[in-house]
Design a protein around this motif. Structure first.
Motif, PDB file in Angstrom:
ATOM      1  N   ASP A   1      15.009  30.559  11.894  1.00 48.99           N
ATOM      2  CA  ASP A   1      16.137  31.429  11.600  1.00 48.99           C
ATOM      3  C   ASP A   1      17.090  30.707  10.638  1.00 48.99           C
ATOM      4  O   ASP A   1      17.127  29.472  10.573  1.00 48.99           O
TER       5      ASP A   1
ATOM      6  N   LEU B   1      18.783  38.195   8.017  1.00 48.66           N
ATOM      7  CA  LEU B   1      18.533  39.308   7.099  1.00 48.66           C
ATOM      8  C   LEU B   1      18.545  38.776   5.669  1.00 48.66           C
ATOM      9  O   LEU B   1      19.264  37.829   5.354  1.00 48.66           O
TER      10      LEU B   1
ATOM     11  N   LYS C   1      14.575  37.019  13.549  1.00 48.31           N
ATOM     12  CA  LYS C   1      15.296  37.800  14.567  1.00 48.31           C
ATOM     13  C   LYS C   1      16.777  37.981  14.220  1.00 48.31           C
ATOM     14  O   LYS C   1      17.322  39.080  14.330  1.00 48.31           O
ATOM     15  N   ASP C   2      17.452  36.919  13.790  1.00 51.98           N
ATOM     16  CA  ASP C   2      18.878  36.992  13.480  1.00 51.98           C
ATOM     17  C   ASP C   2      19.157  36.791  11.997  1.00 51.98           C
ATOM     18  O   ASP C   2      20.299  36.543  11.603  1.00 51.98           O
TER      19      ASP C   2
ATOM     20  N   GLN D   1      16.328  43.259   4.556  1.00 52.13           N
ATOM     21  CA  GLN D   1      15.177  43.280   5.458  1.00 52.13           C
ATOM     22  C   GLN D   1      15.352  42.217   6.537  1.00 52.13           C
ATOM     23  O   GLN D   1      16.038  41.213   6.328  1.00 52.13           O
ATOM     24  N   GLU D   2      14.734  42.438   7.676  1.00 53.18           N
ATOM     25  CA  GLU D   2      14.766  41.427   8.736  1.00 53.18           C
ATOM     26  C   GLU D   2      13.732  40.351   8.415  1.00 53.18           C
ATOM     27  O   GLU D   2      12.530  40.609   8.392  1.00 53.18           O
TER      28      GLU D   2
ATOM     29  N   LYS E   1      22.919  37.754  10.729  1.00 46.95           N
ATOM     30  CA  LYS E   1      23.269  39.154  10.986  1.00 46.95           C
ATOM     31  C   LYS E   1      24.750  39.351  11.242  1.00 46.95           C
ATOM     32  O   LYS E   1      25.324  40.382  10.896  1.00 46.95           O
TER      33      LYS E   1
END
Length: 525
Positions: free
Chosen positions: A464, A232, A229-230, A225-226, A214
């Motif tokens: 992530d 995209l 959590k961090d 889109q996500e 992000k």
């Protein structure tokens, strides 16, 4: 998806000509951020033990002081290139203390532009020019875009290939040009045009940046889109690095650099280098005694043109690349669209190199009509579709205004590339080239086998992006630590590092001209 208007010269390649293909010359330039234990960009200077980034032939930096760039010598052996890259990684990691080399194209956690230090090349005029050019990139496009890493693949055919190939073309009543060098340049430009027509296949097969952290967006608007959590991204993306979120450049969108011929390429690129651009005028060139950019033109230098492939020629001391091309013609081509593969320690495999050789030869042997202005949007559209949703099962590509299912187009193209792969197998007495194509064909059948598909499979399990990249970086550091030492390589590169530092010092001591005068002469040349 092979263009029906194209003809192939593959049938002209006899045993004598095929024999020369054992001497295809390749080289790799591989970038990678130095990253700290907390997954941020390293802020310290390039390690002195690795030598001068200005003058070292194999270890330098790109935009940032933390963005390492490894440059292999040219080689006719794929494995030699792989071995050299492995040795450079091992040697460098031994001088990075607790830092790692980030193994993906999209960067680690960023804290805005200020977290990306611009590369420092010392106080010589040449070193200052390189630094100011990068300062200009920062003020024009932002430093964040310059933190992206990639791989450049340099490719050329041996000198003995060209007169033989020219005579075959001449006997087949095809246009060959006035000299061997003119013919060689014209054929490389034909390769480049075909590369651009079919490069969507490389984005699918080797794209490895479907997501980003992000922090990379730094407040920019987006339609991602996500994923976590961090993290995209887009579910079917292959290479966000090559999308508008990566190498974007509003000023260059209006440029038309022609690939019709060497003469037109040099002319149109030269015009862009001397075309003023009012927004850059507003930035200023030298403000309060400090240079912000080299000039206020659309391109400060030719390297600022963000092309996916370039014609190249080794330059002489003080010579601009565009002048070298104009005066002596094309020597090799540089493929610039490759993402770093996060599942391979050096970011590119021997199999990928062999496939690239076969693909580039296919582009050379396909004699296609030039793309019309109306055809260019089709090419760009296909590239964009594969970049953003290449693994979408419903994806179609456009051919002559008709929609073709992606898998059908890809299988057709790879079957055509198999022809040149078998030729390379025959020349090298191996089956490794056709096997490299078969590996790519399997990716078309199952998109989970692509690097972007592998990444998304990992991320969809709750990982992530930064976590995945860090895990791979640590794994690769252990891999390089375990590699046996090569005492000869280590001694040679210790000497190379010292020689590069001495050469930089010599350059700095020998300058007699002010940088103002030096830059004025450079811009006027």
């Amino acid at each position: 998806m092979v263009n029906s208007d194209c003809t192939s010269t593959l049938s002209l390649i006899d045993s004598e000509l095929a024999t020369t293909l054992t001497d295809i010359v390749r080289g790799v330039e591989k970038e990678g951020l130095r990253v700290t234990t907390d997954n941020h960009v390293a802020q310290d200077h390039h390690p002195t033990a690795l030598g001068s980034t200005l003058t070292h032939p194999s270890i330098t930096t790109d935009y940032s002081e933390a963005l390492l760039e490894f440059i292999t010598p040219t080689s006719t052996k794929v494995q030699d290139t792989v071995d050299y890259l492995e040795r450079l990684h091992k040697l460098t990691l031994e001088n990075l203390d607790e830092q790692v080399i980030w193994p993906v194209s999209m960067p680690c956690r960023l804290d805005g532009d200020k977290s990306i230090p611009i590369a420092d090349y010392g106080t010589s005029n040449v070193g200052t020019l390189k630094h100011v050019y990068r300062q200009g990139l920062g003020v024009r496009y932002g430093r964040i875009m310059q933190s992206i890493a990639g791989i450049h693949y340099n490719f050329s055919l041996p000198d003995q290939f060209w007169p033989l190939y020219r005579s075959k073309m001449q006997a087949d009543k095809r246009t060959v040009g006035s000299s061997v060098q003119d013919f060689k340049s014209a054929q490389y430009f034909s390769l480049i045009r075909n590369f651009r027509r079919y490069s969507w296949i490389l984005h699918y097969l080797f794209g490895a940046s479907p997501v980003l952290d992000k922090s990379f967006l730094n407040g920019r608007s987006h339609q991602l889109q996500e994923i976590q959590k961090d993290t995209l991204g887009l579910p079917y993306a292959t290479s966000l690095r090559m999308s508008d979120l990566g190498y974007q450049n509003t000023a260059q969108q209006g440029l038309h650099v022609s690939y019709s011929s060497l003469e037109e390429y040099v002319t149109t690129l030269g015009e862009a280098m001397h075309q003023s651009y009012p927004p850059y005028d507003e930035i200023g060139i030298k403000v309060d005694g400090q240079y912000r950019q080299l000039n206020a033109n659309v391109l400060q230098i030719e390297n600022e043109y963000y092309s996916d492939i370039r014609p190249k020629r080794v330059t002489r001391s003080g010579e601009k690349p565009i002048a070298a091309l104009r005066d002596r013609g094309v020597e090799y081509i540089e493929v610039r669209i490759l993402d770093i593969n996060p599942f391979v320690p050096i970011g590119i495999s021997a199999s990928q190199m062999r496939f690239l050789d076969a693909y580039l030869l296919y582009c050379l042997f396909s004699q296609c009509p030039e793309v019309s202005n109306t055809g260019c949007p089709e090419i760009r559209g296909n590239q964009r579709e594969v970049i953003l949703r290449g693994r979408d099962p419903s994806l179609t590509l456009t051919r002559n205004n008709q929609q073709v299912p992606f898998k059908e187009a890809a299988q057709e193209l790879l079957e055509a590339v198999m022809g040149t792969a078998k030729l390379l197998d025959q020349a090298n007495q191996t089956n490794e080239y056709s096997e490299s194509v078969r590996q790519q064909q399997a990716k078309v059948v199952d998109s989970h086998l692509t690097p972007s598909g592998q990444m998304m499979d990992e991320l969809n399990q709750g990982t992530d992006f930064v976590e995945l990249a860090r895990h791979q970086a640590d794994r690769f550091k252990d891999y390089f630590d375990a590699l046996p030492r090569d005492p000869k390589f280590d001694v040679e590169h210790a000497e190379m590092a010292q020689q590069s530092l001495a050469k930089q010092a010599e350059l700095e001591a020998s300058d007699t001209q002010s940088f103002d005068d030096f830059l004025a002469e450079y811009n006027a040349s």
